[in-house]
Write a protein that holds these residues in place. Structure first.
Motif, short mmCIF file in Angstrom:
data_model
loop_
_atom_site.label_atom_id
_atom_site.label_comp_id
_atom_site.label_asym_id
_atom_site.label_seq_id
_atom_site.Cartn_x
_atom_site.Cartn_y
_atom_site.Cartn_z
N PRO A 83 0.81 -1.23 0.00
CA PRO A 83 0.00 0.00 0.00
C PRO A 83 0.84 1.27 0.00
CG PRO A 83 -0.84 -1.59 1.59
CD PRO A 83 0.47 -2.13 1.11
N ASN A 84 2.04 1.21 0.57
CA ASN A 84 2.90 2.41 0.63
C ASN A 84 3.90 2.43 -0.52
OD1 ASN A 84 4.42 0.25 1.51
ND2 ASN A 84 5.48 1.39 3.12
N TRP A 85 3.55 1.76 -1.63
CA TRP A 85 4.45 1.70 -2.77
C TRP A 85 4.86 3.09 -3.23
CZ3 TRP A 85 3.70 3.55 -7.78
CH2 TRP A 85 4.67 3.17 -8.72
N SER A 86 6.12 3.23 -3.58
CA SER A 86 6.65 4.49 -4.07
C SER A 86 7.51 4.22 -5.29
CB SER A 86 7.50 5.18 -2.99
OG SER A 86 8.29 6.21 -3.55
N PRO A 87 7.44 5.08 -6.32
CA PRO A 87 8.26 4.86 -7.51
C PRO A 87 9.74 5.10 -7.26
CG PRO A 87 7.12 6.96 -7.65
CD PRO A 87 6.58 6.26 -6.44
N ASP A 88 10.11 5.58 -6.06
CA ASP A 88 11.50 5.85 -5.74
C ASP A 88 12.15 4.73 -4.94
OD1 ASP A 88 11.49 8.36 -7.00
OD2 ASP A 88 10.62 9.31 -5.25
N GLN A 89 11.45 3.63 -4.72
CA GLN A 89 11.99 2.54 -3.93
C GLN A 89 12.07 1.26 -4.75
OE1 GLN A 89 10.12 2.02 -0.10
NE2 GLN A 89 9.62 4.17 0.08
N GLU A 90 12.98 0.36 -4.32
CA GLU A 90 13.10 -0.94 -4.97
C GLU A 90 12.12 -1.93 -4.33
OE1 GLU A 90 17.07 -2.42 -4.97
OE2 GLU A 90 17.96 -0.52 -5.61
N TYR A 91 11.56 -2.80 -5.16
CA TYR A 91 10.63 -3.80 -4.65
C TYR A 91 10.86 -5.14 -5.34
CZ TYR A 91 7.97 0.00 -2.54
OH TYR A 91 7.60 1.09 -1.79
N VAL A 92 10.65 -6.20 -4.58
CA VAL A 92 10.68 -7.54 -5.16
C VAL A 92 9.37 -7.75 -5.92
CG1 VAL A 92 10.73 -10.01 -4.68
CG2 VAL A 92 12.13 -8.45 -3.31
N ILE A 93 9.48 -8.12 -7.18
CA ILE A 93 8.27 -8.31 -7.98
C ILE A 93 8.08 -9.76 -8.41
CG2 ILE A 93 8.23 -5.94 -8.83
CD1 ILE A 93 9.47 -7.00 -11.45
N HIS A 94 9.09 -10.61 -8.17
CA HIS A 94 8.95 -12.01 -8.56
C HIS A 94 9.98 -12.84 -7.80
CE1 HIS A 94 6.97 -14.71 -11.42
NE2 HIS A 94 8.08 -15.41 -11.41
N ARG A 95 9.63 -14.10 -7.55
CA ARG A 95 10.56 -15.03 -6.91
C ARG A 95 10.50 -16.37 -7.64
NH1 ARG A 95 9.79 -16.76 -1.94
NH2 ARG A 95 11.95 -16.61 -1.23
N MET A 96 11.67 -17.01 -7.76
CA MET A 96 11.73 -18.34 -8.37
C MET A 96 12.87 -19.12 -7.70
SD MET A 96 13.36 -17.19 -12.03
CE MET A 96 12.38 -15.69 -12.07
N ARG A 97 12.77 -20.45 -7.77
CA ARG A 97 13.81 -21.28 -7.17
C ARG A 97 14.37 -22.25 -8.20
NH1 ARG A 97 14.68 -25.97 -4.14
NH2 ARG A 97 12.50 -26.67 -4.27
N PHE A 98 15.68 -22.38 -8.17
CA PHE A 98 16.37 -23.26 -9.10
C PHE A 98 16.93 -24.47 -8.36
CE2 PHE A 98 16.52 -19.05 -10.97
CZ PHE A 98 16.17 -19.30 -12.29
#
Length: 271
Positions: A201-216
């Motif tokens: 909810p506090n998303w900001s275009p000036d911050q980094e965010y995890v958008i996907h995760r995967m495992r190998f």
């Protein structure tokens, strides 16, 4: 018989706002196509095989479009206030620094600050104005509540929130909102793929965010890379203030805001 209000200055401000918007609508898509607002980085845990995909803003400190938008809003706010100036003159009243075009999303607050319908508070925003008061009230954002629409979606509310913020607190933030998922290419054996994570909810275009995760598995992967381009819904936002939450408007809604103010100027010219 009409009042023959002189709204030439208000029309000039709307025309200037339209010119600024022309620049925004022309240059912003070019900027987004040539300079993606985000980069992607990968964080791979060699012990577990989990890989996080981060969305990284790449245009921090770029205020060009925010300043254009701020000037656009300023001109629309002036055009509205010039309507009240003309009404004050037509009413034979004394223009004061308190006079301005009221914009409210709550009827009770409008009555408190402006005065009862048809009888403005002499010390309020429409003090001693005897013409056009009912028309101003009829276009208030809180009228949308009767239609089941959030008053914050009213074009006048956009002008109000952004104009106040720009004058007193902050430049509007350019808001490139990413839509959809990023395709990820890699060399390795993927055994688990988490859905794209939603933004907090506090998303900001000036911050980094995890958008996907995967495992190998085995936990070896290399040549990780994003393919394709994110779809971007661009707009502008201003931070929460007091009881007001973050306010944002998409670029494809801004022209409607300009047209709405132009319509009001033309409407008041006919009374």
């Amino acid at each position: 018989m009409t009042l023959n209000l002189d709204l030439a200055s208000a029309k000039a401000k709307v025309a200037r706002a339209s010119e600024l918007l022309d620049v925004l609508e022309r240059d912003l898509p070019i900027h987004l196509s040539q300079n993606g607002p985000y980069a992607v980085r990968f964080s791979l845990d060699q012990n577990t095989g989990w890989c996080e995909v981060w969305l990284v803003p790449s245009n921090r400190g770029d205020y060009r479009f925010s300043l254009l938008f701020g000037d656009f809003i300023h001109n629309l706010r002036c055009a509205l206030d010039y309507i009240v100036t003309a009404l004050v003159i037509a009413s034979g009243a004394q223009l004061t620094t308190k006079h301005q075009f009221p914009i409210y999303r709550q009827e009770a607050t409008y009555i408190k600050d402006v005065g009862p319908f048809g009888s403005p508070n002499p010390k309020g925003l429409l003090g001693n104005v005897t013409h056009g008061v009912g028309l101003i009230e009829s276009w208030q954002p809180y009228k949308l509540q009767q239609q089941g629409v959030d008053p914050r979606d009213d074009p006048l509310w956009h002008v109000h929130r952004f104009a106040n913020a720009d004058k007193h607190r902050e430049i509007a933030a350019f808001l490139p909102v990413p839509v959809g998922a990023i395709d990820v290419a890699y060399n390795g054996i993927k055994v688990k793929d988490d859905p794209v994570l939603t933004f907090p909810p506090n998303w900001s275009p000036d911050q980094e965010y995890v958008i996907h995760r995967m495992r190998f598995d085995p936990p070896d992967a290399y040549n990780l890379r994003a393919t394709g381009r994110l779809t971007i819904n661009a707009g502008f936002s201003t931070a929460p203030f007091g009881a007001e939450p973050l306010h944002a408007v998409a670029i494809n809604k801004i022209r409607a805001t300009c047209d709405h103010v132009a319509m009001l100027v033309n409407l008041f010219e006919t009374i």
